[in-house]
Motif scaffolding. Structure first.
Motif, mmCIF file in Angstrom:
data_model
loop_
_atom_site.group_PDB
_atom_site.id
_atom_site.type_symbol
_atom_site.label_atom_id
_atom_site.label_comp_id
_atom_site.label_asym_id
_atom_site.label_seq_id
_atom_site.Cartn_x
_atom_site.Cartn_y
_atom_site.Cartn_z
ATOM 1 N N GLU A 102 41.457 -25.138 18.676
ATOM 2 C CA GLU A 102 40.485 -25.046 19.429
ATOM 3 C C GLU A 102 38.874 -24.541 19.041
ATOM 4 O O GLU A 102 39.174 -23.724 18.289
ATOM 5 N N TYR A 103 38.086 -25.143 19.569
ATOM 6 C CA TYR A 103 36.741 -24.369 18.751
ATOM 7 C C TYR A 103 35.691 -24.524 20.072
ATOM 8 O O TYR A 103 35.347 -25.646 20.309
ATOM 9 N N THR A 104 35.345 -23.468 20.318
ATOM 10 C CA THR A 104 34.176 -23.314 21.267
ATOM 11 C C THR A 104 33.204 -22.204 20.786
ATOM 12 O O THR A 104 33.549 -21.516 19.762
ATOM 13 N N PRO A 105 32.198 -22.032 21.347
ATOM 14 C CA PRO A 105 31.276 -20.725 20.887
ATOM 15 C C PRO A 105 31.752 -19.712 20.888
ATOM 16 O O PRO A 105 31.267 -18.843 20.082
ATOM 17 N N ASN A 106 32.686 -19.208 21.588
ATOM 18 C CA ASN A 106 33.192 -17.774 21.733
ATOM 19 C C ASN A 106 34.477 -17.710 21.358
ATOM 20 O O ASN A 106 35.107 -16.450 21.492
ATOM 21 N N LYS A 107 35.123 -18.845 20.979
ATOM 22 C CA LYS A 107 36.492 -18.876 20.513
ATOM 23 C C LYS A 107 36.998 -19.939 19.777
ATOM 24 O O LYS A 107 36.748 -20.936 20.009
ATOM 25 N N VAL A 108 37.630 -19.657 18.351
ATOM 26 C CA VAL A 108 38.133 -20.629 17.609
ATOM 27 C C VAL A 108 39.706 -20.207 17.493
ATOM 28 O O VAL A 108 40.086 -19.049 17.050
ATOM 29 N N VAL A 109 40.697 -21.211 17.535
ATOM 30 C CA VAL A 109 42.006 -21.000 17.313
ATOM 31 C C VAL A 109 42.396 -22.023 16.162
ATOM 32 O O VAL A 109 42.224 -23.188 16.201
ATOM 33 N N TYR A 110 42.840 -21.285 15.119
ATOM 34 C CA TYR A 110 43.753 -22.097 14.028
ATOM 35 C C TYR A 110 45.223 -22.004 13.882
ATOM 36 O O TYR A 110 45.668 -20.662 14.544
ATOM 37 N N ARG A 111 45.812 -22.759 13.671
ATOM 38 C CA ARG A 111 47.149 -22.587 13.254
ATOM 39 C C ARG A 111 47.222 -22.904 11.585
ATOM 40 O O ARG A 111 46.628 -23.738 11.029
ATOM 41 N N TYR A 112 48.197 -21.911 10.715
ATOM 42 C CA TYR A 112 48.176 -22.105 9.422
ATOM 43 C C TYR A 112 49.499 -22.111 8.951
ATOM 44 O O TYR A 112 50.550 -21.605 9.763
ATOM 45 N N GLN A 113 49.730 -22.645 7.910
ATOM 46 C CA GLN A 113 50.874 -22.522 7.096
ATOM 47 C C GLN A 113 50.807 -22.323 5.744
ATOM 48 O O GLN A 113 49.970 -22.950 4.953
ATOM 49 N N ALA A 114 51.352 -21.188 5.222
ATOM 50 C CA ALA A 114 50.869 -20.629 3.920
ATOM 51 C C ALA A 114 52.274 -20.261 3.044
ATOM 52 O O ALA A 114 53.330 -19.740 3.651
ATOM 53 N N LYS A 115 52.369 -20.596 1.881
ATOM 54 C CA LYS A 115 53.354 -20.514 1.117
ATOM 55 C C LYS A 115 53.654 -19.283 0.589
ATOM 56 O O LYS A 115 54.888 -18.893 -0.348
#
Length: 64
Positions: free
Chosen positions: A9-22
């Motif tokens: 999700e990417y809006t002016p007041n909110k950004v949501v990311y999903r990450y996968q890290a080793k």
């Protein structure tokens, strides 16, 4: 650090990311740092880091 990031999700007041890290590390986002930003990682508040002088970042642990 080997990782992948997906923008959910990417809006002016909110950004949501999903990450996968080793492994744990710091993800830097090429967006301007500001004291007003807040961040949660896995549902827990985390510290927004100022990285590369002007960008924002967040420390993440191994996993998703």
């Amino acid at each position: 650090m080997s990782f992948s990031i997906t923008i959910l999700e990417y809006t002016p007041n909110k950004v949501v990311y999903r990450y996968q890290a080793k492994s744990e590390g710091i993800i830097t986002f090429p967006e301007a740092y500001d004291d007003g930003w807040s961040v949660t990682v896995r549902g827990q508040r985390a510290q927004v880091l100022q990285t590369n002088l002007i960008f924002r970042g967040v420390a993440v642990k191994k996993g998703e």
